[in-house]
Design a protein around this motif. Structure first.
Motif, PDB file in Angstrom:
ATOM      1  N   ALA A  14      45.200  35.527  28.146  1.00 49.72           N
ATOM      2  CA  ALA A  14      43.792  35.545  28.557  1.00 49.72           C
ATOM      3  C   ALA A  14      43.525  36.416  29.779  1.00 49.72           C
ATOM      4  N   GLY A  15      44.533  37.130  30.289  1.00 51.61           N
ATOM      5  CA  GLY A  15      44.316  37.997  31.444  1.00 51.61           C
ATOM      6  C   GLY A  15      43.707  37.236  32.612  1.00 51.61           C
ATOM      7  N   ILE A  16      42.696  37.829  33.228  1.00 54.52           N
ATOM      8  CA  ILE A  16      42.054  37.203  34.392  1.00 54.52           C
ATOM      9  C   ILE A  16      41.395  35.874  33.999  1.00 54.52           C
TER      10      ILE A  16
ATOM     11  N   HIS B 131      49.470  40.301  34.240  1.00 54.08           N
ATOM     12  CA  HIS B 131      50.206  41.576  34.277  1.00 54.08           C
ATOM     13  C   HIS B 131      49.723  42.539  35.365  1.00 54.08           C
ATOM     14  N   GLY B 132      48.743  42.138  36.164  1.00 54.57           N
ATOM     15  CA  GLY B 132      48.298  42.987  37.279  1.00 54.57           C
ATOM     16  C   GLY B 132      48.001  44.412  36.828  1.00 54.57           C
ATOM     17  N   GLY B 133      48.558  45.374  37.546  1.00 55.36           N
ATOM     18  CA  GLY B 133      48.319  46.783  37.225  1.00 55.36           C
ATOM     19  C   GLY B 133      49.333  47.337  36.242  1.00 55.36           C
TER      20      GLY B 133
ATOM     21  N   GLY C 248      49.772  46.068  32.743  1.00 56.29           N
ATOM     22  CA  GLY C 248      49.621  45.478  31.410  1.00 56.29           C
ATOM     23  C   GLY C 248      49.972  46.417  30.273  1.00 56.29           C
ATOM     24  N   TYR C 249      49.660  47.709  30.428  1.00 55.97           N
ATOM     25  CA  TYR C 249      50.026  48.657  29.371  1.00 55.97           C
ATOM     26  C   TYR C 249      51.524  48.926  29.404  1.00 55.97           C
ATOM     27  N   GLN C 250      52.029  49.196  30.619  1.00 53.52           N
ATOM     28  CA  GLN C 250      53.418  49.646  30.694  1.00 53.52           C
ATOM     29  C   GLN C 250      54.429  48.519  30.487  1.00 53.52           C
TER      30      GLN C 250
HETATM   31  C1  LIG Z   1      41.500  50.746  37.287  1.00 52.54           C
HETATM   32  C2  LIG Z   1      42.665  50.204  36.528  1.00 52.54           C
HETATM   33  C3  LIG Z   1      43.742  51.025  36.248  1.00 52.54           C
HETATM   34  C4  LIG Z   1      44.855  50.529  35.567  1.00 52.54           C
HETATM   35  N1  LIG Z   1      45.883  51.378  35.261  1.00 52.54           N
HETATM   36  C5  LIG Z   1      46.962  50.907  34.591  1.00 52.54           C
HETATM   37  C6  LIG Z   1      48.034  51.782  34.261  1.00 52.54           C
HETATM   38  O1  LIG Z   1      48.010  52.978  34.571  1.00 52.54           O
HETATM   39  N2  LIG Z   1      49.105  51.258  33.582  1.00 52.54           N
HETATM   40  C7  LIG Z   1      49.163  49.928  33.228  1.00 52.54           C
HETATM   41  O2  LIG Z   1      50.137  49.517  32.628  1.00 52.54           O
HETATM   42  N3  LIG Z   1      48.134  49.088  33.525  1.00 52.54           N
HETATM   43  C8  LIG Z   1      47.060  49.544  34.205  1.00 52.54           C
HETATM   44  N4  LIG Z   1      46.032  48.694  34.519  1.00 52.54           N
HETATM   45  C9  LIG Z   1      46.209  47.251  34.271  1.00 52.54           C
HETATM   46  C10 LIG Z   1      45.867  46.855  32.854  1.00 52.54           C
HETATM   47  O3  LIG Z   1      44.602  47.354  32.512  1.00 52.54           O
HETATM   48  C11 LIG Z   1      45.909  45.328  32.738  1.00 52.54           C
HETATM   49  O4  LIG Z   1      47.140  44.830  33.188  1.00 52.54           O
HETATM   50  C12 LIG Z   1      45.717  44.908  31.280  1.00 52.54           C
HETATM   51  O5  LIG Z   1      44.576  45.497  30.738  1.00 52.54           O
HETATM   52  C13 LIG Z   1      45.633  43.391  31.149  1.00 52.54           C
HETATM   53  O6  LIG Z   1      45.464  43.122  29.785  1.00 52.54           O
HETATM   54  P1  LIG Z   1      45.228  41.660  29.238  1.00 52.54           P
HETATM   55  O7  LIG Z   1      45.283  41.766  27.772  1.00 52.54           O
HETATM   56  O8  LIG Z   1      46.148  40.722  29.936  1.00 52.54           O
HETATM   57  O9  LIG Z   1      43.763  41.267  29.756  1.00 52.54           O
HETATM   58  P2  LIG Z   1      42.315  41.703  29.218  1.00 52.54           P
HETATM   59  O10 LIG Z   1      42.297  43.104  28.775  1.00 52.54           O
HETATM   60  O11 LIG Z   1      41.347  41.321  30.284  1.00 52.54           O
HETATM   61  O12 LIG Z   1      42.079  40.807  27.942  1.00 52.54           O
HETATM   62  C14 LIG Z   1      41.852  39.419  28.067  1.00 52.54           C
HETATM   63  C15 LIG Z   1      41.443  38.880  26.729  1.00 52.54           C
HETATM   64  O13 LIG Z   1      41.353  37.466  26.805  1.00 52.54           O
HETATM   65  C16 LIG Z   1      40.085  37.055  26.338  1.00 52.54           C
HETATM   66  N5  LIG Z   1      39.719  35.802  27.007  1.00 52.54           N
HETATM   67  C17 LIG Z   1      39.979  35.438  28.298  1.00 52.54           C
HETATM   68  N6  LIG Z   1      39.497  34.203  28.520  1.00 52.54           N
HETATM   69  C18 LIG Z   1      38.929  33.794  27.360  1.00 52.54           C
HETATM   70  C19 LIG Z   1      38.260  32.607  26.959  1.00 52.54           C
HETATM   71  N7  LIG Z   1      38.091  31.571  27.786  1.00 52.54           N
HETATM   72  N8  LIG Z   1      37.780  32.530  25.694  1.00 52.54           N
HETATM   73  C20 LIG Z   1      37.951  33.558  24.824  1.00 52.54           C
HETATM   74  N9  LIG Z   1      38.577  34.707  25.159  1.00 52.54           N
HETATM   75  C21 LIG Z   1      39.057  34.812  26.406  1.00 52.54           C
HETATM   76  C22 LIG Z   1      39.153  38.215  26.658  1.00 52.54           C
HETATM   77  O14 LIG Z   1      37.973  38.155  25.884  1.00 52.54           O
HETATM   78  C23 LIG Z   1      40.059  39.379  26.279  1.00 52.54           C
HETATM   79  O15 LIG Z   1      40.033  39.567  24.880  1.00 52.54           O
HETATM   80  C24 LIG Z   1      44.893  49.167  35.180  1.00 52.54           C
HETATM   81  C25 LIG Z   1      43.784  48.357  35.418  1.00 52.54           C
HETATM   82  C26 LIG Z   1      42.688  48.854  36.083  1.00 52.54           C
HETATM   83  C27 LIG Z   1      41.505  47.962  36.338  1.00 52.54           C
END
Ligand SMILES: Cc1cc2nc3c(=O)[nH]c(=O)nc-3n(C[C@H](O)[C@H](O)[C@H](O)COP(=O)(O)OP(=O)(O)OC[C@H]3O[C@@H](n4cnc5c(N)ncnc54)[C@H](O)[C@@H]3O)c2cc1C
Length: 370
Positions: free
Chosen positions: A183-185, A332-334, A336-338
């Protein structure tokens, strides 16, 4: 075949869903936001740069997640691969203003790794490194991941989940045999998880169209400015940026926008259109303004203690005490892709272990004590 519900459809949830499908399980992805949706601060994956440049340092677990992912994406980006156009193989060049205190774990690991020669240094840097890696074309990569989930037989449900019990009791699909939280953040507020260690690391960026840029560059330790430039294969280039802990502000700030442009043009004057650069005049931030596609701002899902990658069991409500495995893959902080493929593979290992643990205990008629 056990049904696994994956909560979250960012880069982490979708990659995890693909690996679970490949392991032979039935998968339902449940999320509020999916690839292609209008950009929203609650969906970080849309705002990433994104490149593969491990920041794991001494953190061995994170380094392994990053390197396991690198192995996958380096292969996917091979020129003959059908997925090559999702990536750009680029040099990644870091400029440093302070001596590196410890040996760089990327030395000897990343292709073509070397220290920069003095004549290659810029912006007053005293040292620097060069290696080859990939950038992800984020707005193509996420829909591609989504398509893989569907092609491999995964199902998707759009829902805003208030508490994991809603999923466990079958509100959005049949009652799942296991739950995976990506769920990321959102893990900070999702009922049943409510992880207070999760916090935002706000990243503001400017996206420009400058297809002549073919290298990533970043200046760490540049006083007052953290500048980075990440080109994507479609010709867009992300200019960053900020790294602000516990900053929840969801929109780009105007003053930051201008300082990103100024930092970027100082670091990479070649960002200005070739005619400006060739004219001999010093390019300025003004030269970048006609190239702007959009300003961006995302909340990196930071977590004290790093990524949560572990398993547990949870009781299904109104099911006579039945328990199912739950796997956590978020924070996964910064990175998540890598670290996406590495953490997805680890999540699948934990899932298999959790499913056999529950089955074993059901067969033995034992009470699960975890
Ligand atoms: C400016 C910037 C630059 C970055 N550069 C890089 C980079 O160069 N390399 C790298 O590896 N990473 C980078 N990142 C970090 C990367 O973007 C994140 O670590 C990654 O996107 C996290 O993915 P996630 O799937 O955990 O979260 P998210 O993409 O936020 O996805 C969360 C998912 O959970 C769902 N969700 C959450 N809570 C609920 C709920 N209660 N009900 C239903 N659905 C819910 C959301 O709808 C979404 O589908 C960067 C981030 C930023 C902001």
């Amino acid at each position: 075949m056990p049904t696994v519900a994956v909560l979250g459809a960012g880069v982490v949830g979708l990659t995890t869903a693909v690996k679970i499908l490949e392991a032979g399980y039935d998968v339902v992805v449940i999320a509020q936001f999916f690839p292609g949706d209008p950009r929203d601060i609650r969906y970080t994956s849309n705002f990433a740069g994104a490149n593969h440049s491990s920041m794991a340092g001494d953190d061995k677990r994170q380094f392994k997640l990053d390197m396991d992912t690198f192995e996958v994406v380096w292969k996917m980006s091979e020129p003959d691969s059908p997925t090559a156009n999702l990536f750009m193989r680029t040099p990644i060049i870091h400029y440093f203003h302070e001596p590196m205190e410890k040996p760089d774990p990327l030395a000897g690991v990343m292709p073509e790794y070397r220290n920069l020669r003095p004549d290659e240094l810029r912006v007053g840097a005293t040292s620097g490194t060069y290696f080859m890696s990939v950038t992800f074309d984020v707005w193509r990569y996420l829909p591609w991941l989504y398509s893989q989930v569907l092609l491999k037989g995964g199902r998707v449900v759009r829902a805003q989940v208030q508490h994991i019990n809603q999923v466990l009791e079958g509100a959005f699909c049949e009652k799942p045999d296991a739950l995976v939280i990506c769920a990321g953040i959102g893990a900070r507020t999702l009922g049943g998880v409510e992880d207070e260690n999760v916090f935002p690391i706000r990243g503001q960026t400017v996206l420009i169209h400058a297809p002549w840029i073919k290298s990533c560059m970043g200046a760490k330790h540049l006083p007052g400015v953290t500048s980075y430039v990440i080109p994507r294969p479609c010709g867009d280039v992300i200019l960053g940026g900020t790294w602000l802990y516990d900053d929840w502000y969801p929109k780009p700030r105007e003053e930051t926008h201008d300082s990103i442009l100024e930092g970027a043009i100082k670091l990479v004057p070649e960002l200005a259109p070739p005619e400006v650069f060739a004219s001999g005049r010093t390019p300025t931030a003004e030269d970048l303004k006609p190239l702007i596609v959009e300003a961006g701002c995302g909340l990196r899902p930071g977590r004290k203690g790093g990524v949560r990658l572990e398993r547990d069991t949870v009781e299904v409500p109104n099911a006579g005490g039945k328990k199912v495995p739950i796997v956590f893959n978020y924070g996964h902080g910064g990175q998540g892709y890598q670290s996406s493929w590495g953490s997805a593979m680890e999540a699948v290992r934990l899932l298999k272990e959790g499913i056999s643990f529950v089955v074993m205990n059901e067969v033995d008629g034992l009470k699960i004590s975890e």
